[in-house]
Design an enzyme around this catalytic site. Structure first.
Site, mmCIF file in Angstrom:
data_model
loop_
_atom_site.group_PDB
_atom_site.id
_atom_site.type_symbol
_atom_site.label_atom_id
_atom_site.label_comp_id
_atom_site.label_asym_id
_atom_site.label_seq_id
_atom_site.Cartn_x
_atom_site.Cartn_y
_atom_site.Cartn_z
ATOM 1 N N GLY A 1 -0.618 4.656 -1.105
ATOM 2 C CA GLY A 1 -1.701 5.284 -0.344
ATOM 3 C C GLY A 1 -1.190 6.413 0.542
ATOM 4 N N GLN A 2 -2.110 7.005 1.311
ATOM 5 C CA GLN A 2 -1.743 8.124 2.185
ATOM 6 C C GLN A 2 -0.610 7.758 3.147
ATOM 7 N N GLU B 1 -12.006 1.305 13.597
ATOM 8 C CA GLU B 1 -13.316 0.839 13.135
ATOM 9 C C GLU B 1 -13.695 -0.488 13.793
ATOM 10 N N ALA C 1 -4.962 -2.208 1.735
ATOM 11 C CA ALA C 1 -6.320 -2.642 2.096
ATOM 12 C C ALA C 1 -7.320 -1.977 1.177
ATOM 13 N N SER D 1 -9.800 0.169 1.859
ATOM 14 C CA SER D 1 -9.887 0.856 3.154
ATOM 15 C C SER D 1 -11.124 1.736 3.291
ATOM 16 N N TYR E 1 -14.994 -8.921 -1.640
ATOM 17 C CA TYR E 1 -13.693 -8.405 -2.080
ATOM 18 C C TYR E 1 -12.937 -7.810 -0.879
ATOM 19 N N TYR F 1 -15.791 -3.991 6.215
ATOM 20 C CA TYR F 1 -14.395 -3.552 6.382
ATOM 21 C C TYR F 1 -13.914 -3.852 7.801
ATOM 22 N N SER G 1 -7.429 -1.096 12.813
ATOM 23 C CA SER G 1 -8.227 0.137 12.747
ATOM 24 C C SER G 1 -9.172 0.298 13.928
ATOM 25 N N HIS H 1 -6.730 9.176 10.709
ATOM 26 C CA HIS H 1 -5.665 10.158 10.493
ATOM 27 C C HIS H 1 -5.702 10.621 9.050
ATOM 28 N N GLY I 1 0.828 -1.216 0.000
ATOM 29 C CA GLY I 1 0.000 0.000 0.000
ATOM 30 C C GLY I 1 0.854 1.254 0.000
ATOM 31 N N ILE I 2 2.014 1.180 -0.624
ATOM 32 C CA ILE I 2 2.957 2.320 -0.588
ATOM 33 C C ILE I 2 2.397 3.538 -1.329
HETATM 34 P P1 NAP Z 1 -5.302 4.220 1.446
HETATM 35 O O1 NAP Z 1 -4.835 5.611 1.136
HETATM 36 O O2 NAP Z 1 -6.651 3.783 1.013
HETATM 37 O O3 NAP Z 1 -4.201 3.222 0.839
HETATM 38 C C1 NAP Z 1 -4.456 1.873 0.672
HETATM 39 C C2 NAP Z 1 -3.387 1.275 -0.198
HETATM 40 O O4 NAP Z 1 -3.683 -0.113 -0.389
HETATM 41 C C3 NAP Z 1 -3.265 1.890 -1.579
HETATM 42 O O5 NAP Z 1 -1.904 2.069 -1.871
HETATM 43 C C4 NAP Z 1 -3.869 0.814 -2.492
HETATM 44 O O6 NAP Z 1 -3.295 0.814 -3.775
HETATM 45 C C5 NAP Z 1 -3.493 -0.442 -1.754
HETATM 46 N N1 NAP Z 1 -4.350 -1.555 -2.101
HETATM 47 C C6 NAP Z 1 -5.700 -1.599 -2.149
HETATM 48 N N2 NAP Z 1 -6.124 -2.798 -2.511
HETATM 49 C C7 NAP Z 1 -5.017 -3.559 -2.702
HETATM 50 C C8 NAP Z 1 -4.804 -4.912 -3.094
HETATM 51 N N3 NAP Z 1 -5.824 -5.723 -3.376
HETATM 52 N N4 NAP Z 1 -3.530 -5.364 -3.190
HETATM 53 C C9 NAP Z 1 -2.493 -4.551 -2.946
HETATM 54 N N5 NAP Z 1 -2.630 -3.254 -2.586
HETATM 55 C C10 NAP Z 1 -3.883 -2.773 -2.458
HETATM 56 O O7 NAP Z 1 -5.217 3.933 3.000
HETATM 57 P P2 NAP Z 1 -4.410 4.718 4.149
HETATM 58 O O8 NAP Z 1 -5.282 5.791 4.691
HETATM 59 O O9 NAP Z 1 -3.046 5.025 3.674
HETATM 60 O O10 NAP Z 1 -4.369 3.594 5.282
HETATM 61 C C11 NAP Z 1 -3.348 2.618 5.300
HETATM 62 C C12 NAP Z 1 -3.826 1.390 6.048
HETATM 63 O O11 NAP Z 1 -4.220 1.754 7.365
HETATM 64 C C13 NAP Z 1 -5.047 0.700 5.433
HETATM 65 O O12 NAP Z 1 -4.895 -0.678 5.674
HETATM 66 C C14 NAP Z 1 -6.223 1.238 6.245
HETATM 67 O O13 NAP Z 1 -7.281 0.296 6.243
HETATM 68 C C15 NAP Z 1 -5.577 1.363 7.607
HETATM 69 N N6 NAP Z 1 -6.111 2.390 8.479
HETATM 70 C C16 NAP Z 1 -6.240 3.673 8.033
HETATM 71 C C17 NAP Z 1 -6.694 4.644 8.896
HETATM 72 C C18 NAP Z 1 -6.839 6.083 8.438
HETATM 73 O O14 NAP Z 1 -7.514 6.852 9.149
HETATM 74 N N7 NAP Z 1 -6.200 6.492 7.342
HETATM 75 C C19 NAP Z 1 -7.001 4.313 10.230
HETATM 76 C C20 NAP Z 1 -6.839 3.005 10.651
HETATM 77 C C21 NAP Z 1 -6.371 2.038 9.777
HETATM 78 P P3 NAP Z 1 -4.208 1.147 -5.066
HETATM 79 O O15 NAP Z 1 -4.765 2.499 -4.821
HETATM 80 O O16 NAP Z 1 -3.261 1.052 -6.188
HETATM 81 O O17 NAP Z 1 -5.271 0.103 -5.066
HETATM 82 O O1 G4F Z 2 -13.894 9.696 6.287
HETATM 83 P P1 G4F Z 2 -14.681 8.462 6.461
HETATM 84 O O2 G4F Z 2 -15.089 7.746 5.236
HETATM 85 O O3 G4F Z 2 -13.839 7.555 7.452
HETATM 86 P P2 G4F Z 2 -14.219 6.282 8.350
HETATM 87 O O4 G4F Z 2 -15.451 5.634 7.900
HETATM 88 O O5 G4F Z 2 -14.171 6.740 9.767
HETATM 89 O O6 G4F Z 2 -13.010 5.300 8.030
HETATM 90 C C1 G4F Z 2 -11.673 5.769 7.982
HETATM 91 O O7 G4F Z 2 -11.107 5.690 9.264
HETATM 92 C C2 G4F Z 2 -10.978 4.344 9.782
HETATM 93 C C3 G4F Z 2 -10.376 4.457 11.177
HETATM 94 O O8 G4F Z 2 -11.391 4.636 12.119
HETATM 95 C C4 G4F Z 2 -10.105 3.549 8.844
HETATM 96 F F1 G4F Z 2 -9.931 2.298 9.348
HETATM 97 C C5 G4F Z 2 -10.747 3.498 7.476
HETATM 98 O O9 G4F Z 2 -9.885 2.789 6.581
HETATM 99 C C6 G4F Z 2 -10.918 4.924 6.957
HETATM 100 O O10 G4F Z 2 -9.648 5.475 6.748
HETATM 101 O O11 G4F Z 2 -16.015 8.786 7.287
HETATM 102 C C7 G4F Z 2 -15.977 9.422 8.548
HETATM 103 C C8 G4F Z 2 -17.402 9.750 8.987
HETATM 104 C C9 G4F Z 2 -18.354 8.555 8.882
HETATM 105 O O12 G4F Z 2 -19.147 8.498 10.032
HETATM 106 C C10 G4F Z 2 -19.220 8.880 7.683
HETATM 107 O O13 G4F Z 2 -20.532 8.340 7.743
HETATM 108 O O14 G4F Z 2 -17.918 10.752 8.109
HETATM 109 C C11 G4F Z 2 -19.240 10.392 7.744
HETATM 110 N N1 G4F Z 2 -19.564 11.017 6.469
HETATM 111 C C12 G4F Z 2 -20.540 11.942 6.284
HETATM 112 N N2 G4F Z 2 -20.616 12.295 5.000
HETATM 113 C C13 G4F Z 2 -18.994 10.768 5.280
HETATM 114 C C14 G4F Z 2 -19.670 11.566 4.340
HETATM 115 N N3 G4F Z 2 -17.977 9.945 4.918
HETATM 116 C C15 G4F Z 2 -17.613 9.919 3.622
HETATM 117 N N4 G4F Z 2 -16.582 9.125 3.239
HETATM 118 N N5 G4F Z 2 -18.261 10.673 2.665
HETATM 119 C C16 G4F Z 2 -19.291 11.507 2.981
HETATM 120 O O15 G4F Z 2 -19.853 12.183 2.117
#
Ligand code: NAP
Ligand code: G4F
Length: 325
Positions: free
Chosen positions: A16-17, A128, A79, A81, A92, A150, A126, A180, A13-14
């Site tokens: 991604g964010q 979540e 993931a 995500s 999936y 998820y 997560s 984050h 996932g390099i």
């Molecule tokens: P992200 O921006 O959605 O990045 C996800 C990465 O996974 C992308 O590089 C994507 O590449 C890759 N990926 C998706 N499907 C794949 C597959 N089938 N095989 C290989 N690579 C795949 O997520 P992030 O915000 O950086 O988060 C990183 C990780 O932390 C994720 O596992 C997320 O669930 C977890 N997490 C995130 C948060 C948050 O708030 N950001 C909080 C808790 C946990 P492509 O775009 O090329 O598909």
């Molecule tokens: O930004 P969200 O989509 O993030 P969510 O669902 O909290 O998930 C993110 O954080 C998780 C960690 O707790 C990660 F594990 C996960 O991979 C991801 O990075 O939504 C945040 C909140 C939700 O309650 C959603 O219902 O915002 C609410 N929301 C309201 N309007 C919306 C929208 N979310 C999205 N994406 N789009 C909307 O228009």
């Protein structure tokens, strides 16, 4: 004086964010960084040096990639995500976000035997997983109550990580990270969707913003701060799981106030509700207790909620100005 060997990290996932911030964090510490990109990455078939194509839904070349990259540390960030999307793609999501982690863990277990070296493994777990929370704030001992395909997949991956740690004596840890964000956040997540819209509305490129549940509350931090905690977890003597969070809760409404307020706009007439953006089951409130990370990792967040919101809007204003030509 003996030279210290350069350490190697492999990041899934390099693209991604978190992959973006973690790569820079590790490079600043002189790591040789290798990365896995999916087939959706641009320039398909032409990955550069230290970049490998693989999909967590297909474990066939994970062993080969481990042999080539010879990592000391593996950060599993890949993931599907997006929580809302996981309701449309539950199988999936289970395959990639859940079983994909098992594929990687097993490939590492075999690699360790082949190479005769130990690999340290980080799993992106997560908040979540806490879902319909049974207590607030949530810590490492709070029971899970996942509310989406998820979150269920992440719970599976969480337990497989612990299972491999306990069964095979692997250094495998879960970072239970709360939300984050950053200017690198995907545009389908609520904070970035808002910051992008604020910039475009301010410059006259967009009229309205459609959102779902704006009463949802989250513990939002800055991704650049959170990747440090991932690394710190892998530098400990003992593999353990950690909650990483700011401990501060804000609603989506608060984020609207902070972002629209930053450019001098009142959002109330600019934001409309779209029922399609609501989820079949919602996570109403997440708030992390990161005392363990503070005490054992000496980790703490640096960027405040307001600074984060303003950083994201400022970045999106630059992009919107480019869009205007
Ligand atoms: P992200 O921006 O959605 O990045 C996800 C990465 O996974 C992308 O590089 C994507 O590449 C890759 N990926 C998706 N499907 C794949 C597959 N089938 N095989 C290989 N690579 C795949 O997520 P992030 O915000 O950086 O988060 C990183 C990780 O932390 C994720 O596992 C997320 O669930 C977890 N997490 C995130 C948060 C948050 O708030 N950001 C909080 C808790 C946990 P492509 O775009 O090329 O598909
Ligand atoms: O930004 P969200 O989509 O993030 P969510 O669902 O909290 O998930 C993110 O954080 C998780 C960690 O707790 C990660 F594990 C996960 O991979 C991801 O990075 O939504 C945040 C909140 C939700 O309650 C959603 O219902 O915002 C609410 N929301 C309201 N309007 C919306 C929208 N979310 C999205 N994406 N789009 C909307 O228009």
């Amino acid at each position: 004086m003996a030279e210290t060997k350069q350490r190697r990290a492999l990041i899934t996932g390099i693209s991604g964010q978190d992959g973006y911030y973690l790569t820079r964090f590790l490079q600043e510490r002189n790591y040789e960084v290798h990365g896995i990109v999916s087939c959706r990455a641009p320039g398909i078939g032409e990955a550069g040096e230290r970049l490998y194509y693989a999909d967590l839904a297909d474990g066939s070349n994970l062993s080969q990639i481990l042999d080539k990259s010879q990592p000391d540390e593996v950060y599993n960030l890949a993931a599907q995500s997006h929580v809302r999307l996981s309701f449309d793609l539950p199988q999936y999501t289970a395959d990639v976000t859940g079983v994909g982690v098992l594929r990687m863990l097993d490939a590492i277990r075999e690699f360790q035997q082949r190479a005769g070296k130990q690999v340290r493994f980080y799993q992106a777990s997560s908040s979540e997983m806490f879902g319909k929370v049974v207590e607030t704030p949530q810590s490492e001992s709070t029971p899970f109550y996942p509310r989406s395909p998820y979150a269920c997949a992440k719970v599976y991956a969480y337990w497989q990580t612990i299972n491999y740690r306990e069964s095979y004596d692997m250094f495998a840890v879960n970072g239970i990270l709360f939300n984050h964000e950053s200017p690198r956040r995907g545009e389908a997540f609520v904070t970035r969707k808002i910051s992008k819209a604020v910039a475009r509305i301010k410059l006259g490129l967009q009229e309205k913003l459609s959102l779902g549940n704006i009463n949802a509350q989250r513990d939002w931090g800055f991704a650049g701060d959170f990747v440090e905690a991932m690394w710190l977890m892998l530098q400990q003597d003992v593999p353990e799981d950690y909650v990483v969070a700011t401990g501060q809760v804000h609603s989506v409404r608060d984020f609207l106030d902070a972002t629209f307020g930053h450019v001098g706009l009142d959002w109330t007439d600019l934001v409309e509700t779209d029922q399609n953006l609501f989820r079949p089951a919602e996570v109403d409130l997440l708030c992390g207790d990161a005392s363990k990370a503070r005490e054992k990792l000496n980790w703490q967040p640096k960027v405040s909620f307001k600074e984060l919101a303003e950083m994201m809007v400022d970045h999106d204003l630059k992009l919107a100005r480019k869009e205007m030509g």
